[in-house]
Design a protein around this motif. Structure first.
Motif, PDB file in Angstrom:
ATOM      1  N   LEU A   1      52.676  25.861  57.818  1.00  0.00           N
ATOM      2  CA  LEU A   1      53.099  27.234  57.509  1.00  0.00           C
ATOM      3  C   LEU A   1      52.365  28.237  58.398  1.00  0.00           C
ATOM      4  O   LEU A   1      51.139  28.235  58.477  1.00  0.00           O
TER       5      LEU A   1
ATOM      6  N   VAL B   1      54.182  33.356  55.017  1.00  0.00           N
ATOM      7  CA  VAL B   1      55.113  33.400  53.888  1.00  0.00           C
ATOM      8  C   VAL B   1      55.371  34.869  53.576  1.00  0.00           C
ATOM      9  O   VAL B   1      54.430  35.650  53.433  1.00  0.00           O
ATOM     10  N   SER B   2      56.622  35.250  53.487  1.00  0.00           N
ATOM     11  CA  SER B   2      56.973  36.662  53.254  1.00  0.00           C
ATOM     12  C   SER B   2      56.707  37.072  51.816  1.00  0.00           C
ATOM     13  O   SER B   2      56.546  36.234  50.928  1.00  0.00           O
TER      14      SER B   2
ATOM     15  N   VAL C   1      62.421  34.237  49.192  1.00  0.00           N
ATOM     16  CA  VAL C   1      61.116  34.120  49.838  1.00  0.00           C
ATOM     17  C   VAL C   1      61.312  33.344  51.143  1.00  0.00           C
ATOM     18  O   VAL C   1      61.989  32.315  51.162  1.00  0.00           O
TER      19      VAL C   1
ATOM     20  N   PHE D   1      59.799  31.257  54.427  1.00  0.00           N
ATOM     21  CA  PHE D   1      58.703  30.443  54.930  1.00  0.00           C
ATOM     22  C   PHE D   1      58.888  30.272  56.436  1.00  0.00           C
ATOM     23  O   PHE D   1      59.904  29.725  56.882  1.00  0.00           O
TER      24      PHE D   1
ATOM     25  N   TYR E   1      52.193  30.116  41.696  1.00  0.00           N
ATOM     26  CA  TYR E   1      52.729  30.458  43.021  1.00  0.00           C
ATOM     27  C   TYR E   1      51.880  31.540  43.673  1.00  0.00           C
ATOM     28  O   TYR E   1      51.493  31.415  44.840  1.00  0.00           O
TER      29      TYR E   1
ATOM     30  N   LEU F   1      49.722  30.948  47.193  1.00  0.00           N
ATOM     31  CA  LEU F   1      49.906  31.803  48.373  1.00  0.00           C
ATOM     32  C   LEU F   1      48.605  32.536  48.714  1.00  0.00           C
ATOM     33  O   LEU F   1      48.247  32.690  49.893  1.00  0.00           O
TER      34      LEU F   1
ATOM     35  N   LEU G   1      46.437  30.179  50.553  1.00  0.00           N
ATOM     36  CA  LEU G   1      46.946  30.001  51.920  1.00  0.00           C
ATOM     37  C   LEU G   1      46.567  31.178  52.798  1.00  0.00           C
ATOM     38  O   LEU G   1      46.304  31.012  53.996  1.00  0.00           O
ATOM     39  N   ARG G   2      46.538  32.353  52.216  1.00  0.00           N
ATOM     40  CA  ARG G   2      46.235  33.557  53.003  1.00  0.00           C
ATOM     41  C   ARG G   2      44.732  33.800  53.148  1.00  0.00           C
ATOM     42  O   ARG G   2      44.328  34.713  53.868  1.00  0.00           O
TER      43      ARG G   2
END
Lengths: 256, 256
Positions: free
Chosen positions: A55, A58-59, A106, A108, B40, B44, B47-48
């Motif tokens: 990844l 992710v928006s 969403v 990716f 979720y 995320l 991940l960020r």
């Protein structure tokens, strides 16, 4: 042409072709767009399969914009070509997907092996599909992905024929960029990963394999499309294989 | 003692202390457990923010077992000590959380800097909190995390005093293990990241800083607890700072 200028040519649909070799030095990205209800399972699926699904960003839900990969980006129109899958079946291809956008989607953005092709060319390695001006050959394999929630499927790979003496350098160069699939996953034995005919790829175009060249396989960002076909979520938008977003992210920032 | 044998001593609550220095060679893991409805956003968020929240494994919803980090693991009892937060407020500490387990819980196992401490000791670098037999000092900082959905907060760091001439080696060694926080995020200037008093850590214990030693700060897996306090999800289980899961994953597999 800068990546932003290139994205404008795709936004106006004046460019509709594969993007290999364009805007050298900048990362390219694969796409899968899913409803929020499927987003957790897919995010975990990506995390558990980082070679085929690395990844990049992710928006935010509903947004067609990006932050890290390019501020001036419209996810729904800046890829040259899109696919929409309904219940796991390819419905059609589109030059933009603005009419299909929804507030619960969403996006990716996934690393693409096109990003390392100019690194390989800088190392003196010919990229055959660029020479022959066709799309990269991509194949379904028998390599099972690690499942997560509803998502499952087999890995898709891209193939580049490379001279045996250049393969060590190809491994070394791509091993440094795990964010765009990293090192190859198979070298020289297509049958071992379930590929029976190198001249009939499942996605993209066939390329010439010359005497003394060995087929080298990298994990491919079309893998989420194979997972969509296996998993059958009710709705998914993807890029068309080979038709990438060109981002503002310099490839050199992907080197670890 | 093997990691599995150690986990049995925590499972029966015969071991209730910080885990620094135990089972050298094996990765240790931080924990945050959240209801699926928040999973979720947290995934995320991780991940960020890969420096403070490097994910080692995510459980299946409702399961207390792991696959990658150790088959013989009970998430609800194999950490020496736990914390439960309600609406972002620390409710209490527990030696196990079996009575609080629910079918909608998802567990996130996060890399821990204890994993690289034996690599540092192998390089001849003293780890002061191990020498002094106390918990590692941890501090809140002014470093804002990248938000994701409801999750936000500031980074927590761990601190180790190191001789100036050994710091390059400490950076080199830890840079190779991004899965357990990687290279330091600050060296020598606590005020720059909002730390005013090194002798009063926000978590863990103070350690002696000798003349000629510089404080070196690494991103810390207690960061999710700071995020829980800032975000206030209605329910969260975490490990107690310094009281880790010892996994079956050899540290050398974390080297990239």
């Amino acid at each position: 042409m800068t990546p932003a200028e290139f994205r404008h040519t795709t936004r106006t649909n004046t460019f509709q072709s594969p993007t290999a070799g364009l805007c050298p030095g900048f990362a390219q990205a694969n796409l899968i767009v899913l409803p929020k209800k499927d987003a957790y399972d897919f995010l975990l699926f990506a995390l558990r399969n980082p070679k085929p699904i690395p990844l990049l960003e992710v928006s935010e839900m509903g947004s067609r914009q990006l932050n890290k990969l390019g501020l001036d980006t419209d996810i729904a129109s800046d890829f040259p070509k899109y696919r929409i899958y309904r219940d796991g079946v390819l419905a059609s291809e589109y030059l933009d997907v603005e009419d299909y956008w929804r507030d619960d989607l969403v996006s990716f953005l996934i690393g693409c092996s096109f990003s390392f092709e100019d690194m390989l060319m800088d190392a003196g390695i010919e990229i055959r599909h660029i020479t022959e001006k066709v799309n990269v050959p991509m194949f379904n394999t028998n390599i099972l992905l690690n499942p997560a929630g509803k998502f499952k499927g087999n890995m898709v790979v891209s193939m580049r024929p490379i001279k045996g003496e250049q393969i060590p350098e190809a491994v070394r160069v791509t091993n440094r960029v795990p964010g765009v699939h990293g090192a190859p996953i198979q070298i020289g034995d297509p049958a071992a990963i379930g590929i029976t005919d190198l001249m009939h790829p499942d996605f993209g175009d066939a390329v010439t394999i010359k005497e003394g060249e060995i087929p080298v396989f990298w994990a491919c960002g079309v893998t989420p499309q194979a997972a969509v076909m296996a998993t059958k979520p009710d709705f998914a938008i993807t890029h068309a294989p080979g038709h990438m977003l060109i981002t503002d992210l310099p490839n050199k920032e992907l080197i670890v």
